[in-house]
Design a protein around this motif. Structure first.
Motif, PDB file in Angstrom:
ATOM      1  N   ALA A  59       0.720  -0.896   0.137  1.00 14.91           N
ATOM      2  CA  ALA A  59       0.108   0.018  -0.028  1.00 14.91           C
ATOM      3  C   ALA A  59       0.618   1.267  -0.044  1.00 14.91           C
ATOM      4  CB  ALA A  59      -0.927   0.003   1.426  1.00 14.91           C
ATOM      5  N   ASP A  60       0.352   2.288  -0.658  1.00 16.01           N
ATOM      6  CA  ASP A  60       1.363   3.606  -0.750  1.00 16.01           C
ATOM      7  C   ASP A  60       0.502   4.659   0.150  1.00 16.01           C
ATOM      8  OD1 ASP A  60      -1.032   4.230  -2.333  1.00 16.01           O
ATOM      9  OD2 ASP A  60       0.221   4.120  -3.983  1.00 16.01           O
ATOM     10  N   ALA A  61      -0.454   4.432   0.940  1.00 14.81           N
ATOM     11  CA  ALA A  61      -1.134   5.253   1.912  1.00 14.81           C
ATOM     12  C   ALA A  61      -1.576   4.688   3.096  1.00 14.81           C
ATOM     13  CB  ALA A  61      -2.154   6.118   0.931  1.00 14.81           C
ATOM     14  N   PRO A  62      -1.585   5.262   4.204  1.00 14.72           N
ATOM     15  CA  PRO A  62      -1.054   6.699   4.335  1.00 14.72           C
ATOM     16  C   PRO A  62       0.157   6.667   4.346  1.00 14.72           C
ATOM     17  CG  PRO A  62      -1.713   5.658   6.648  1.00 14.72           C
ATOM     18  CD  PRO A  62      -2.064   4.812   5.458  1.00 14.72           C
ATOM     19  N   GLU A  63       0.850   8.010   4.521  1.00 17.24           N
ATOM     20  CA  GLU A  63       2.300   8.228   4.530  1.00 17.24           C
ATOM     21  C   GLU A  63       2.614   7.452   5.695  1.00 17.24           C
ATOM     22  OE1 GLU A  63       5.666  11.697   5.000  1.00 17.24           O
ATOM     23  OE2 GLU A  63       3.516  12.230   4.489  1.00 17.24           O
ATOM     24  N   GLY A  64       4.069   6.743   5.471  1.00 16.52           N
ATOM     25  CA  GLY A  64       4.502   5.877   6.940  1.00 16.52           C
ATOM     26  C   GLY A  64       3.804   4.609   6.787  1.00 16.52           C
ATOM     27  N   ILE A  65       3.202   4.112   5.896  1.00 18.08           N
ATOM     28  CA  ILE A  65       2.493   2.775   6.152  1.00 18.08           C
ATOM     29  C   ILE A  65       3.474   1.650   6.370  1.00 18.08           C
ATOM     30  CG2 ILE A  65       2.534   2.389   3.747  1.00 18.08           C
ATOM     31  CD1 ILE A  65      -0.069   1.194   5.982  1.00 18.08           C
ATOM     32  N   THR A  66       4.863   1.993   5.839  1.00 21.52           N
ATOM     33  CA  THR A  66       5.701   0.586   6.153  1.00 21.52           C
ATOM     34  C   THR A  66       6.161   0.662   7.626  1.00 21.52           C
ATOM     35  OG1 THR A  66       6.747   0.786   3.864  1.00 21.52           O
ATOM     36  CG2 THR A  66       8.023  -0.314   5.634  1.00 21.52           C
ATOM     37  N   GLY A  67       5.920   1.807   8.060  1.00 22.00           N
ATOM     38  CA  GLY A  67       6.286   1.824   9.612  1.00 22.00           C
ATOM     39  C   GLY A  67       5.436   1.487  10.517  1.00 22.00           C
ATOM     40  N   ILE A  68       4.172   1.842  10.200  1.00 17.60           N
ATOM     41  CA  ILE A  68       3.047   1.252  10.876  1.00 17.60           C
ATOM     42  C   ILE A  68       2.885  -0.250  10.798  1.00 17.60           C
ATOM     43  CG2 ILE A  68       0.400   1.367  10.685  1.00 17.60           C
ATOM     44  CD1 ILE A  68       0.612   4.172   9.635  1.00 17.60           C
ATOM     45  N   CYS A  69       3.057  -0.798   9.647  1.00 18.54           N
ATOM     46  CA  CYS A  69       2.951  -2.107   9.616  1.00 18.54           C
ATOM     47  C   CYS A  69       4.159  -2.916  10.358  1.00 18.54           C
ATOM     48  CB  CYS A  69       3.099  -2.814   8.305  1.00 18.54           C
ATOM     49  SG  CYS A  69       1.538  -2.222   7.308  1.00 18.54           S
ATOM     50  N   TRP A  70       5.283  -2.224  10.329  1.00 21.29           N
ATOM     51  CA  TRP A  70       6.554  -2.800  11.096  1.00 21.29           C
ATOM     52  C   TRP A  70       6.186  -2.754  12.534  1.00 21.29           C
ATOM     53  CZ3 TRP A  70      10.203  -5.880  10.587  1.00 21.29           C
ATOM     54  CH2 TRP A  70      11.347  -5.880  11.514  1.00 21.29           C
ATOM     55  N   GLU A  71       5.605  -1.667  13.252  1.00 23.71           N
ATOM     56  CA  GLU A  71       5.245  -1.802  14.746  1.00 23.71           C
ATOM     57  C   GLU A  71       4.482  -2.911  14.809  1.00 23.71           C
ATOM     58  OE1 GLU A  71       4.218   1.620  16.823  1.00 23.71           O
ATOM     59  OE2 GLU A  71       4.889   2.999  15.065  1.00 23.71           O
ATOM     60  N   TRP A  72       3.435  -3.258  13.971  1.00 20.49           N
ATOM     61  CA  TRP A  72       2.615  -4.527  14.325  1.00 20.49           C
ATOM     62  C   TRP A  72       3.452  -5.788  14.067  1.00 20.49           C
ATOM     63  CZ3 TRP A  72       1.225  -9.004  11.797  1.00 20.49           C
ATOM     64  CH2 TRP A  72       0.275  -9.703  12.380  1.00 20.49           C
ATOM     65  N   ALA A  73       4.399  -5.872  12.940  1.00 21.35           N
ATOM     66  CA  ALA A  73       5.122  -6.992  12.835  1.00 21.35           C
ATOM     67  C   ALA A  73       6.252  -7.313  13.859  1.00 21.35           C
ATOM     68  CB  ALA A  73       5.685  -6.830  11.525  1.00 21.35           C
ATOM     69  N   THR A  74       6.801  -6.276  14.350  1.00 27.52           N
ATOM     70  CA  THR A  74       7.738  -6.730  15.205  1.00 27.52           C
ATOM     71  C   THR A  74       7.169  -7.105  16.659  1.00 27.52           C
ATOM     72  OG1 THR A  74       7.592  -4.290  16.182  1.00 27.52           O
ATOM     73  CG2 THR A  74       9.563  -4.881  14.558  1.00 27.52           C
ATOM     74  N   ALA A  75       5.973  -6.563  17.031  1.00 24.03           N
ATOM     75  CA  ALA A  75       5.153  -6.961  18.176  1.00 24.03           C
ATOM     76  C   ALA A  75       4.521  -8.308  17.959  1.00 24.03           C
ATOM     77  CB  ALA A  75       3.938  -6.143  18.435  1.00 24.03           C
ATOM     78  N   ALA A  76       4.389  -8.567  16.753  1.00 25.37           N
ATOM     79  CA  ALA A  76       3.807 -10.031  16.500  1.00 25.37           C
ATOM     80  C   ALA A  76       4.986 -11.311  16.268  1.00 25.37           C
ATOM     81  CB  ALA A  76       2.932  -9.970  15.352  1.00 25.37           C
ATOM     82  N   GLY A  77       6.451 -10.570  16.017  1.00 24.07           N
ATOM     83  CA  GLY A  77       7.422 -11.586  15.339  1.00 24.07           C
ATOM     84  C   GLY A  77       6.979 -11.908  14.201  1.00 24.07           C
ATOM     85  N   VAL A  78       6.683 -11.126  13.310  1.00 25.02           N
ATOM     86  CA  VAL A  78       6.102 -11.558  11.886  1.00 25.02           C
ATOM     87  C   VAL A  78       7.431 -10.862  10.721  1.00 25.02           C
ATOM     88  CG1 VAL A  78       4.641 -11.307   9.871  1.00 25.02           C
ATOM     89  CG2 VAL A  78       3.743 -11.950  12.339  1.00 25.02           C
ATOM     90  N   PRO A  79       7.993 -11.637   9.985  1.00 17.58           N
ATOM     91  CA  PRO A  79       8.665 -10.797   8.930  1.00 17.58           C
ATOM     92  C   PRO A  79       7.556  -9.990   8.068  1.00 17.58           C
ATOM     93  CG  PRO A  79       9.382 -13.143   9.098  1.00 17.58           C
ATOM     94  CD  PRO A  79       8.116 -12.919   9.953  1.00 17.58           C
ATOM     95  N   LEU A  80       8.309  -9.186   7.560  1.00 18.56           N
ATOM     96  CA  LEU A  80       7.855  -8.011   6.551  1.00 18.56           C
ATOM     97  C   LEU A  80       8.644  -7.810   5.402  1.00 18.56           C
ATOM     98  CD1 LEU A  80       6.156  -4.765   7.691  1.00 18.56           C
ATOM     99  CD2 LEU A  80       8.066  -4.658   6.014  1.00 18.56           C
ATOM    100  N   ALA A  81       7.725  -7.702   4.254  1.00 19.25           N
ATOM    101  CA  ALA A  81       8.374  -7.281   2.974  1.00 19.25           C
ATOM    102  C   ALA A  81       7.465  -6.212   2.263  1.00 19.25           C
ATOM    103  CB  ALA A  81       8.357  -8.803   1.997  1.00 19.25           C
ATOM    104  N   VAL A  82       8.280  -5.333   1.503  1.00 24.88           N
ATOM    105  CA  VAL A  82       7.821  -4.332   0.874  1.00 24.88           C
ATOM    106  C   VAL A  82       8.136  -3.935  -0.417  1.00 24.88           C
ATOM    107  CG1 VAL A  82       9.462  -2.659   1.851  1.00 24.88           C
ATOM    108  CG2 VAL A  82       7.209  -1.674   1.769  1.00 24.88           C
ATOM    109  N   ALA A  83       7.274  -3.307  -1.175  1.00 20.66           N
ATOM    110  CA  ALA A  83       7.540  -2.762  -2.395  1.00 20.66           C
ATOM    111  C   ALA A  83       6.694  -1.795  -3.093  1.00 20.66           C
ATOM    112  CB  ALA A  83       7.373  -3.963  -3.501  1.00 20.66           C
ATOM    113  N   ALA A  84       7.002  -0.860  -3.845  1.00 18.98           N
ATOM    114  CA  ALA A  84       6.460   0.159  -4.511  1.00 18.98           C
ATOM    115  C   ALA A  84       6.866   0.614  -5.801  1.00 18.98           C
ATOM    116  CB  ALA A  84       6.686   1.502  -3.220  1.00 18.98           C
ATOM    117  N   VAL A  85       6.040   1.288  -6.459  1.00 20.23           N
ATOM    118  CA  VAL A  85       6.517   1.633  -7.731  1.00 20.23           C
ATOM    119  C   VAL A  85       6.004   3.251  -7.840  1.00 20.23           C
ATOM    120  CG1 VAL A  85       5.654   1.734 -10.077  1.00 20.23           C
ATOM    121  CG2 VAL A  85       5.926  -0.353  -8.996  1.00 20.23           C
TER     122      VAL A  85
END
Length: 341
Positions: free
Chosen positions: A206-232
């Motif tokens: 997703a490309d919105a909202p601004e900072g979406i990767t950081g938002i998802c990373w906070e959840w991922a670190t708390a859950a112990g889940v790997p994260l992958a990202v891409a954008a165009v």
């Protein structure tokens, strides 16, 4: 009964004046010796033979091939009629246990945030590769202008929530796939608590909202889940990093290190170019989505990927690629919250 060992089917053999040349893709191994015997020995290893004695000539050949990762104890995999039937051999590029890797894919669960230009084709690739549990999170409906790049949808889907249309299309591809559509805009980490189960990897497309990767990373670190990202963007795209909290990775550290490498004009362009481009080109989205899907599938199957802790960049005007890798050799302290963007 001794276990059977066999040569991977993706390894080719060719004659040399003093022996044979074995190749798998760009990898090659030159084996010197009597060519008739080597040719016959390699041919015998194709269907599998009882593990030979270590000191024998065949035992030494098997040991040499094993060092290359070209010997397996798995029986040949047959998957007729399945979408991933032809990929078993490809998985041999990642290791000598393709059947085990395919089973990992078959039992994996992936969550994808964003079902648009990147997320829709990634979801399609994941299900086609064998992933059977997929959670899609997206707030939008299919619009006509989506169809040039979001090839999971067709004209009759216009007006339908993307997660609903995606689930229907993916069910047509793999009726046994369990696809959960969640119509929600992710604005805080807690928005992802709606996921029905802990995924094996969280894909941020997703490309919105601004900072979406950081938002998802906070959840991922708390859950112990790997994260992958891409954008165009307009003329470039990126895939990665793929970050795993269990490996001590940190999105904030990675992004800070990446920005430190930017030239002043690049920093200015990034600071003033936060709004996603309103333009899109189907092949550009497809290229980046495919690269991301490749690395996610490889991560799920083999536990490694080119963008593990790294980001790949693709320039659409020249076809050039470049990688940025940040050093992450320690666990990130909580004080890094001060650099979040």
């Amino acid at each position: 009964m001794s276990e059977l060992v066999r040569l991977l089917g993706t390894v080719d053999v060719g004659p040399l004046p003093d022996g044979v040349l074995l190749t798998q893709g760009r990898r090659a191994l030159r084996v010197r010796g009597p060519r008739p015997w080597l040719t016959e020995a390699v041919a015998g290893l194709r269907p599998g033979v009882p593990r030979p004695a270590e000191g024998s000539a065949l035992g030494r050949l098997v040991a040499e091939l094993s060092e290359q990762g070209w010997i397996t104890t798995e029986a040949p995999v047959v998957a007729p009629g399945l979408p991933h039937e032809r990929q078993i051999g490809y998985l041999e590029l990642f290791g000598p246990q393709p059947a085990r890797m395919q089973r990992r894919l078959d039992t994996a669960r992936v969550a994808v945030v964003g079902a648009g230009g990147i997320g829709a084709p990634v979801a399609q690739q994941l299900v086609a590769s064998g992933v059977r549990r997929l959670d899609l999170v997206d707030p939008d409906r299919v619009e006509t202008h989506n169809l040039n790049r979001q090839h999971l949808y067709v004209l009759e889907d216009v007006g339908t929530p993307k997660v609903t249309a995606a689930a229907r299309r993916l069910a047509a591809l793999a009726p046994d796939a369990e696809v959960t559509g969640i119509r929600r805009r992710v604005t805080t980490p807690r928005c992802l608590d709606v996921l029905p189960a802990r995924p094996d990897v969280l894909v941020v497309a997703a490309d919105a909202p601004e900072g979406i990767t950081g938002i998802c990373w906070e959840w991922a670190t708390a859950a112990g889940v790997p994260l992958a990202v891409a954008a165009v963007g307009l003329d470039t795209g990126y895939w990665g990093p793929l970050l795993d909290p269990a490996l001590g990775h940190c999105w904030w550290c990675f992004d800070a290190a990446r920005q430190e490498r930017l030239a002043p004009e690049e920093q200015h362009l990034e600071a003033t170019g936060q709004t996603p481009t309103p333009y899109s080109f189907g092949p550009s989205n497809a290229a980046v989505a495919a690269l991301l899907a490749h690395d996610v599938v490889r991560w799920l199957a083999a536990g490694t990927a080119p963008t593990l802790g790294a980001r790949g960049h693709l320039r659409f005007d020249t076809g050039e690629t470049a990688f940025f890798r940040a050093r992450q050799d320690r666990r990130c302290p909580d004080t890094h919250t001060t650099v979040r963007r």
